[in-house]
Design a protein around this motif. Structure first.
Motif, PDB file in Angstrom:
ATOM      1  N   ALA A 322       0.831  -1.204   0.000  1.00 52.49           N
ATOM      2  CA  ALA A 322       0.000   0.000   0.000  1.00 52.49           C
ATOM      3  C   ALA A 322       0.864   1.251   0.000  1.00 52.49           C
ATOM      4  O   ALA A 322       0.582   2.225  -0.722  1.00 52.49           O
ATOM      5  CB  ALA A 322      -0.927  -0.006   1.211  1.00 52.49           C
ATOM      6  N   LEU A 326      -0.224   3.106  -3.253  1.00 50.05           N
ATOM      7  CA  LEU A 326      -1.413   3.915  -2.960  1.00 50.05           C
ATOM      8  C   LEU A 326      -1.107   5.267  -2.314  1.00 50.05           C
ATOM      9  O   LEU A 326      -2.032   6.053  -2.077  1.00 50.05           O
ATOM     10  CB  LEU A 326      -2.373   3.126  -2.052  1.00 50.05           C
ATOM     11  CG  LEU A 326      -2.913   1.801  -2.614  1.00 50.05           C
ATOM     12  CD1 LEU A 326      -3.868   1.157  -1.611  1.00 50.05           C
ATOM     13  CD2 LEU A 326      -3.611   2.011  -3.954  1.00 50.05           C
ATOM     14  N   TYR A 386      -6.533  -9.150   3.525  1.00 52.49           N
ATOM     15  CA  TYR A 386      -5.194  -9.657   3.206  1.00 52.49           C
ATOM     16  C   TYR A 386      -4.976 -11.091   3.674  1.00 52.49           C
ATOM     17  O   TYR A 386      -3.857 -11.579   3.708  1.00 52.49           O
ATOM     18  CB  TYR A 386      -4.118  -8.750   3.818  1.00 52.49           C
ATOM     19  CG  TYR A 386      -4.298  -8.428   5.292  1.00 52.49           C
ATOM     20  CD1 TYR A 386      -3.974  -9.341   6.287  1.00 52.49           C
ATOM     21  CD2 TYR A 386      -4.785  -7.182   5.684  1.00 52.49           C
ATOM     22  CE1 TYR A 386      -4.128  -9.036   7.627  1.00 52.49           C
ATOM     23  CE2 TYR A 386      -4.937  -6.861   7.028  1.00 52.49           C
ATOM     24  CZ  TYR A 386      -4.599  -7.789   7.993  1.00 52.49           C
ATOM     25  OH  TYR A 386      -4.758  -7.490   9.333  1.00 52.49           O
ATOM     26  N   LEU A 398      -2.915  -4.107  -5.455  1.00 49.81           N
ATOM     27  CA  LEU A 398      -2.847  -2.717  -5.012  1.00 49.81           C
ATOM     28  C   LEU A 398      -2.231  -1.819  -6.085  1.00 49.81           C
ATOM     29  O   LEU A 398      -2.584  -0.634  -6.184  1.00 49.81           O
ATOM     30  CB  LEU A 398      -2.075  -2.622  -3.696  1.00 49.81           C
ATOM     31  CG  LEU A 398      -2.736  -3.330  -2.500  1.00 49.81           C
ATOM     32  CD1 LEU A 398      -1.999  -3.011  -1.206  1.00 49.81           C
ATOM     33  CD2 LEU A 398      -4.205  -2.958  -2.368  1.00 49.81           C
TER      34      LEU A 398
END
Length: 412
Positions: A322, A326, A386, A398
């Protein structure tokens, strides 16, 4: 406490099953039973069972125990399993009120929904977290209840907001009878309620007289060295029903969970069971009981510690990916328990079409956040799990999600 004030009309009208009531007398030595319609066990084709654990250890279940498991049994569970679970609750939670009952169910969702039926009647207002577990909402909606959403932040339900809601409650409307909460590794948020917040919520429950339904299937998946104590542990009034599950720590398919709490409340759940499923699967209970008795409580706690460690590693891998893909397009809190991350997509007002259409086209399955709100709303949030995907698959998923958000915001 007068628990009758909390019962729905349906639950209040339940009476013990005449046939189920005979069950407890059949095991008395010398008793000759012509009352129950039990099938003769000599006609069953099963004799013995054995369970092989991952480490190679074989646990044999005796013929006598198999015969008990194959026959009709007590609605609240096989006595040896119920006693083991009671001892576990005393060891792990050290509850203030030790005069509690236990009822085993076909998974904790089974006894949870029976508790909903016990407490909720059409038109009742019920307190739920916002967001909340979608499976609970799915059961409650057809009951005709009115949802009162309780705001949640990184520390759990916000006490001031809850207190304000109840203080300003209309005088001519009955207040909520219960608050439904998932306090550890919450589904969908992944958040864990702090002990301070739990005490604050409990004091509000005392002031406004409601029951706390503590749905805690991720309790043993807390990553910190010391697990945060449960509501059940410090309940001094008898206003907490606690729901535990083996689904996340032994087996999801074996369908064994249990509820612990005040006798008068658990009794209503048992009466519902007498009129519906009769009792949980005897074979599932026998398998679970044999493993638990072989391990002992210390062995069980060692096992759940290793399971929590496993999911902590999965969490770490997810957060690493992440951070890579992200950053700048999403925000999230790092969970300290469970198997979920609640992700806010930046620049997105409503995640539903992005997740239900675009993400599926990219071969990424996620759950749009609107599914978890009791009252219809648009939200930029999305739930990711997850627990199953490999580290490489998490990384790829992701990456694709990040690409989708960037594409969507660029075209605004």
């Amino acid at each position: 406490m007068d628990y009758s004030q909390f019962f729905s009309p349906t639950s209040a009208s339940r009476k013990p099953s005449a046939i189920r009531q005979l069950q407890k007398f059949s095991s008395i030595p010398g008793m000759i039973s012509l009352g129950g319609g039990n099938p003769n066990p000599t006609t069953f084709p099963f004799s013995k069972m054995s369970v092989t654990l991952r480490g190679g250890e074989v646990i044999d279940i005796s013929e006598a125990d198999v015969q008990v498991a194959l026959q009709y049994s007590a609605t609240n569970g096989l006595p040896n399993l119920v006693q083991w679970l009671r001892d576990l609750q005393l060891l792990e939670h050290r509850p203030k009120l030790q005069d509690f009952d236990i009822c085993v169910g076909n998974g904790s969702q089974d006894v949870l929904t029976k508790a909903f039926e016990m407490l909720a009647a059409p038109g009742d207002s019920v307190l739920v977290e916002a967001p909340a577990y979608v499976g609970a909402l799915a059961f409650l909606r057809p009951l005709g209840v009115k949802f009162v959403e309780v705001e949640v932040d990184e520390s759990g339900p916000v006490p001031d907001k809850l207190e304000q809601t109840l203080q300003n409650w209309p005088a001519d409307v009955k207040k909520p009878k219960f608050f439904y909460t998932v306090p550890a590794g919450g589904n969908p948020t992944g958040l864990t309620t702090t002990l301070e917040r739990k005490h604050q919520i409990y004091e509000i429950a005392k002031r406004h007289n409601f029951i706390i339904l503590e749905d805690d299937p991720y309790y043993y998946l807390q990553f910190n060295k010391h697990r945060i104590p449960s509501y059940f542990s410090f309940d001094s009034d008898g206003r907490v029903l606690r729901f535990d599950s083996f689904s996340k720590i032994l087996s999801a398919g074996i369908r064994v969970g249990w509820v612990s709490g005040p006798k008068a409340l658990v009794e209503r759940i048992v009466l519902h069971g007498q009129a519906s499923f009769l009792h949980p699967s005897g074979i599932s209970q026998a398998v679970v009981s044999s493993v638990l008795h072989k391990w002992g409580h210390a062995g069980f706690l060692n096992h759940v510690q290793s399971v929590a460690k496993f999911y902590e590693g999965k969490r770490d891998a997810f957060i690493q990916s992440a951070d890579k893909w992200l950053k700048g397009v999403a925000e999230w809190n790092v969970p300290t328990a469970g198997m979920f991350v609640w992700i806010k997509l930046l620049g997105i007002d409503d995640s539903s079409s992005l997740i239900q259409e675009k993400a599926m086209e990219k071969k990424v399955v996620l759950v749009p956040g609107f599914e978890f709100f009791a009252n219809p709303t648009k939200t930029p949030y999305v739930r990711a799990a997850y627990s199953i995907a490999s580290e490489s698959d998490i990384d790829t998923a992701l990456m694709r999600l990040g690409e989708l958000v960037r594409e969507a915001t660029q075209h605004k």
